[in-house]
Design an enzyme around this catalytic site. Sequence first.
Site, PDB file in Angstrom:
ATOM      1  N   LYS A1176       1.005  -1.243   0.016  1.00 52.34           N
ATOM      2  CA  LYS A1176      -0.142  -0.026  -0.060  1.00 52.34           C
ATOM      3  C   LYS A1176       0.560   1.202   0.053  1.00 52.34           C
ATOM      4  O   LYS A1176       1.983   1.233   1.159  1.00 52.34           O
ATOM      5  CB  LYS A1176      -1.254  -0.152   1.309  1.00 52.34           C
ATOM      6  CG  LYS A1176      -1.973   1.053   1.060  1.00 52.34           C
ATOM      7  CD  LYS A1176      -2.956   0.661   2.503  1.00 52.34           C
ATOM      8  CE  LYS A1176      -2.539   1.480   3.289  1.00 52.34           C
ATOM      9  NZ  LYS A1176      -3.619   1.360   4.707  1.00 52.34           N
ATOM     10  N   LYS A1285      -9.670  -0.479  10.866  1.00 51.36           N
ATOM     11  CA  LYS A1285      -8.645  -0.474  12.397  1.00 51.36           C
ATOM     12  C   LYS A1285      -9.416  -0.437  13.966  1.00 51.36           C
ATOM     13  O   LYS A1285     -10.146   0.669  14.310  1.00 51.36           O
ATOM     14  CB  LYS A1285      -8.144   1.538  12.309  1.00 51.36           C
ATOM     15  CG  LYS A1285      -7.569   1.572  10.658  1.00 51.36           C
ATOM     16  CD  LYS A1285      -6.372   3.601  11.422  1.00 51.36           C
ATOM     17  CE  LYS A1285      -5.730   2.884  10.407  1.00 51.36           C
ATOM     18  NZ  LYS A1285      -6.289   3.931   9.448  1.00 51.36           N
TER      19      LYS A1285
END
Length: 1707
Positions: A1176, A1285
């Site tokens: 990423k 998250k």
Amino acid sequence: MNLPLLLHLIQTPSLSFPFHFPSHFQQRCKRRVNVTFPHNISSPFLPPHRSHSANFKPMANLMDQSKVLNGNEVEELMATCITRTLSPALTLEYGLDEIEKALHHLKSNPPFATAGMYRFQVMVSPSTRALSWFCSQPQSSTIFPQFFMSNEIDNSTSMSFRLDTIRGVFGIGAAVLFKGSYSSATADCASFKRYFSVHSTLVTAYGYLDISSDPAIYGTGLSHLFIPQLELIELDGISILAMTLAWNDFSLCKFKEAAETIDLSLYQARHHLWPITEESHKKYISSSLTGSTVLIKNNAQMVCLNALSICERDILHNPTELINAACSRQFSVRLSPTTISCNMYPSNYVAVTSDAYQDYANINTLWASLIVEECTRLGLTYFCVAPGSRSSPLALAASAHPLTNCIACYDERSLAFHAIGYAKGSQMPAVVITSSGTAVSNLLPAVVEASQDYVPLLLLTADRPPELQDAGANQSINQVNHFSPFVRHFYGLPVPTDIIPARMVLTSVDSAVHWATSSPRGPVHINCPFREPLENSPKNWMLSCLKGLDSWMMIAEPYTNYIKIQNSFAWSETHGSLTKVLNVIKGAKRGILILGAIHTEDDIWAALLLANHLRWPVVADILSGLRMRMYATSFSEISENFVFVDHLDHTLLANAVRDWAQADVIVQIGSRITSKRISQMLEDCFPCSYILVDKHPNRHDPSHIVTHRVQCSAGQFADYVIKTSINGLSSNWTGFLRALDTMVSREISFLIHQEQSLTEPFIAHIILEALNCGSAVFVGNSMPIRDADMYGSNRTNCTHNNDILLSSGLPCHGILVSGNRGASGIDGLLSTAVGYAAGCSKRVLCVVGDVSFLHDTNGLALLKQRIPRKPITILVINNHGGAIFSFLPVAATAEQRVLEQFFYTSHDVSIQNLCLAHGIKHVHIHTKIDLQDALTTSQHEALDTVIEVESCIEGNTNFHSCLKNFASQAAENSFNVLSKLSLRDSVYKGSTCCTIHKMEYSLYRIRLCAPPTSARVSSDTNTFYREGFVVALFLTDGNVGFGEVAPLEIHKENLLDVEEQLRFLVHVIEGANIEFMLPLLNGSFASWIWSNLGIPPDSIFPSVRCGLEMAILNAMAAAEGSSLLNILKPLTESEEQTSARPLNVRICALLDAKGTPSEVAYVAGTLVKEGFTAIKLKVARRADPTEDADVIKEVRKIVGSQIQLRADANRKWIYEDAIRFGSSVKDCGLQYIEEPVKDEDDIVKFCEETGLPVALDETIDGIYGNPLKTLEKFSHTGIVAIVIKPSVVGGFENAALIARWAQQQGKMTVVSAAFESGLGLSAYIQFSCYLELQNAEIYKLMNKEPAVPVAHGLGTYRWLRDDVIKERLSIARNPYNGFMEASAADAGRLLRNLQINQNHIVSRNPDKEGRTYQLAVDLECFSISINVHEIGQFADENVVVFLHGFLGTSEEWIPIMESISGFSRCIAFDLPGHGKSKTEVGTVNKPAKEHTFSIEAVSNIICKLLSSIKAHKVTLVGYSMGARVALYMALKCSDMVEGAVIISGSPGLKNEPATKIRRIKDDSRACSLVAYGLKCFLDTWYAGGLWNSLRRHPKFKEIVTSRMKHYDIHALAKVLSDLSVGRQPPLWEDLKHCKSPLLFIVGEKDEKFKRLAREMCSTISQEARSNRKSEMWETVVTIPDSGHAVHLENPLPVINTIRSFLMSKRV
């Protein structure tokens, strides 16, 4: 309270006060005053509607004018009102018993106050009885007034003559009689409003308002109202019995006299109840209401008044508005044995006399009229008439009778089903009239249904005379025993003749109705042959046939009264059998209560009380009335006494559950059960004890397993069982069933709501949301009833005033649900539903399928009939055929053509056109939102509505299959988790698997190799750190679980915020029990946090909740010797044997794309060589998005096409820039672009314009509660991934729910770290593996190919130079597949053996530094020792002083003080009279003098205390009473106070009348406190409306118990009186000159104090603001999810708000 509290009152001697009370207080407390029991209930609000009937019959003025109170006297009396709610009673008789007991104990301890009012109330069985009770009172009575007042709420201009179903209020006796004037110029007008001020208990007054009354009787413009001594208030679903006793020695009567008169009222009311049988009492109504002399007056009105309708506005200045606001449609009042005011009957009603019968034209009309008249006397007033010639005499007689309601229909089949519906709703037979021939035969389907379902009907079928039988006469068939064997009895009347006495007709009707209404109830057929003439043509007949009917004609009672007497010998035998049944119930270890079809509100009530008493798991069928429940509070699934297992049907789909669910005792109320799986489970439990209870004697035992058959009503059975103590069941049995049902319920709800299309299960799931307590449901056969049973929701809030429900200990009540389950056909359902609406007098929602609708379209004609009923909503599920056959085996074997033609009966009929043809409103629905809107709208409109919902058979079948598969898997997984937690051998009880000993936290600081990609980095630093907290949870068994709390600044949390909450949790979590449901997630943690910690789950910061959940799960894993993964997802038996479970998680590398494209590409290539297959890249770091695109292109060139590339823009691009980037990287093969645009509304637009895949990250941050509403708009296929998250979304539970939605939608779920340490990363690895297993399971259930493993965003481990754990986390290249992976097994081992690296611990949570000590304060006439609680470092600055409310102590502030003690010195006092503070009056040096605890005196005491503790200037935090003191000191003592936080505080009352009322009320309360003690007073105090929200709090009982810690009750009572807001000088003027900054905190649900806070803020003048230096001006902060006691109900936002205020003052 579960037991009448007065039973436990202890006699106390006369009180000698240890200090002087003011004279007003001494006068009221000479010896003792009865305990106060305030509990606000609302009587039924009567509609804003004046009756249009001109035939009013007002009462004569027979009141004793010497006992009529004036305005001031009523004000004072009402201010002393004390209300107490008693335990709910099974029947009205038992309710009267409870009230008599309370009254007896009140009389045994008579109050010595000169005036007062007491009110006792109890919930009783809810069926309509008020009018019957009124009519049962003898005309010879001497107790007056007596009244019935309807609470009809529609605006129909016609009266309702369905007198047997009218709900209303019955009252007898006058506790208080008072009058008022409508003249706005008089003082009485203003005081009249204050009779029911906001400070008084909501006692209801009834009476007449007569604007233009005769001055000789009433006086000009006067109203006469009274508060009854005894009243029965009927609401939908509940009824309230109340007693009011009032006295005033000077103006009314003495207490003894009031008690004697109320004894007489109770005696008469108790001994003149209606007849025992439900069916027989209604026939006395008409005779009672028509047998009295009446006075006629056209403009009289009967009204009721209460606080909620009056305190909002001064309606007394507008008498017309007052009348319209509270006027009853129908009422009847008696003021003497011969005087009755009644508008219950039409003006054309005339009692039948012998002269009237002589006028009948022929013998046919005579007999027909006698039949109809006798029916009405028996309570049968609803006639269903089919057109026909031969039945003309009956039709004419029915239509002419003034007390009948007649409905006609051209289809006899529909008409008969309509009669069934009416009988189901009213529990009384309807009368069906038909002509001869096939008209009679058309009744057969309905007769079969009525017979099978025990529904009473009276069938009057006209017939040809004998000479026309078997002679080929037209419309002539053999109608003798035509319906045998489906009728209970058949009567063949002879042809009408004057040779036969007419009384034979009456006895035949009486006998027929007796047969129809006796057990087993059912249809009765009377065949009525008639010769011509059939009309009213004259034909002579002999009056001699009327011989013996003179007395019958003079009264309004039936000719023959059937009386049932219980045989005492039979009862003895029955009692012995029931004892055996009871012994079986007592011996149960794994009992289960099954609620089958229940038809009456009384039986629903009895079943609820039985469930409350047994505390067994309850399986409620959809027709029980308790499957769809109205709850008084949220978190309805958490109840100590009730375990409703609503989804047992789908839970049993799991093999493991089915094998385990073996009950040893089954108690079933009601015969029929809809679910086949539950029936099969009951059969599988055999052999066991199976007790079936129902009123009919027939066998309902298809599996032949019933061992005890009890023939009685649910009420009778409950009455017997409730009187006996029942042993508790196995806690694991109950706990397992609750947990399994909860998980399956949440799974079903999740799947139904996440599905975008409008499905049939969704319809079943949400129909209750549109209903209120006054609604009923009729469900059609085939799929609607099965869907409602399987998927119906019960989370709807009760629309009544919930105070009495909460005070009674009942969390809910039921609503009526009905259906045709006798023969379970689909014929006649519409007609039945319309009849049901007419019978039950409720607003009915009917749910049927399209084939059922088409089968009974003639039922639509019934909707246009003008009969007294409320509107009905018909919801038609149109899947264009019979969908139920798609679930049968034939669907898998037959050709599609055959299925559609011979099973589905597919059609394209326009339901809209059918409705148009009948003039019925039609709404066509295609979406979920449209359906919800249509249902809500239809429930508020005054017209019938047909809502057509489109569906399709194939889609419906597939979704049902999906629901079953996932529900089965959820049950299997949940059972696997629960069974692996060693619960069967657990030493813990109930749902607890371990207990928390303590919680500790430590602040860590570790070095990073580079700054976090989200951080703003200064160019002059090369050292980077990560800070956070390690949470350690210690269990009582010695095991420890660790969690990490590491907030990121960019996510609106900081270390200070987090530590504040951790300090709070350290205090409240100690001793909390960890429940075995927690690893199931899916709402378990949210429920646990609320019920065990008393904190709204959404008030905890996301990172804190994540760390807490992590620590709890790791602690449970440690206790089990397992891992976090295996706690969440235990190994199955096959996995344990084969070790087949994948244990590795792929890792995605993270690359901050700084530098040139070639530099970034080089680093990316290095990562690929290390083994990363996914990278990423952080983009949107450059001004030009095309430069980021160049980086992506170069990286792709270097790493090749096999590597997954992701780009993360972190919402930094505007839409145009994102489009430029997207256009440039279209050919780069990005796996997705994460958050490409700032505005989330542009995400889908970006997907569609660029065609590039997108992932969500920041968009899902901060989703609280139910995330599905937020996520549903992102179901677009272009959104391919959700990045989660856990520390940002609020822990594992929220993360799992979001992941579940994504996986269900076919999207990738990527777990991402937020630069946590190895502790957090290890837990995330385990959690990622859990999500991968869950995803594989979903794909399997959806018959999809296995998903490719996802590379999770845990590459932040490369940033960790140091770590908070000693053993470093191992993430490496897998030698077998070459991927960079983390081992779940290694992470589990690390967590199990975790050791903290102390070198990186900066600080630990401080040990408790609280100090408790006494400070003495010497005043002029007394000394007082104040208990002080102090936390924090000693300092003379930054001192915060906490002042509690009345009944509180300093201890209630400890959690909040602990939280902010890190930067302030926190001090809390036990205010005078409270806690451990002690008052000493009269010493050698200081003789006793009268003293006061006024607000000035208390402020003086606090000032002296502040001097003693050497605090220069303090910030005051006060709640309620303490808030008033804090505000007073902030305004009057600004030299010592630098600011104040006012929590739910008031500056005082503005007008003298209001202060007077409050003084009286607080004085009365103080007397009660002294007389009856603190325990009784607390029950009274917290029953008030101010505490509605607090009573719903899970810690409410603990909070009330903590209020018992007061050393000096006399001083406490004196404080209540002296510090009353009624004696406090108002501070409104002082606010205009305020010198100290103020912060006002109020609860979201506390409307009164929100208004006061806003008003106080606006009162402070701009000049006062400008003269201060502080920038923290007056602010009102509203705390969500809380009421008056905001600091107890939702403390975390309060803590944060207080700290922000303190810090702003420092700045």
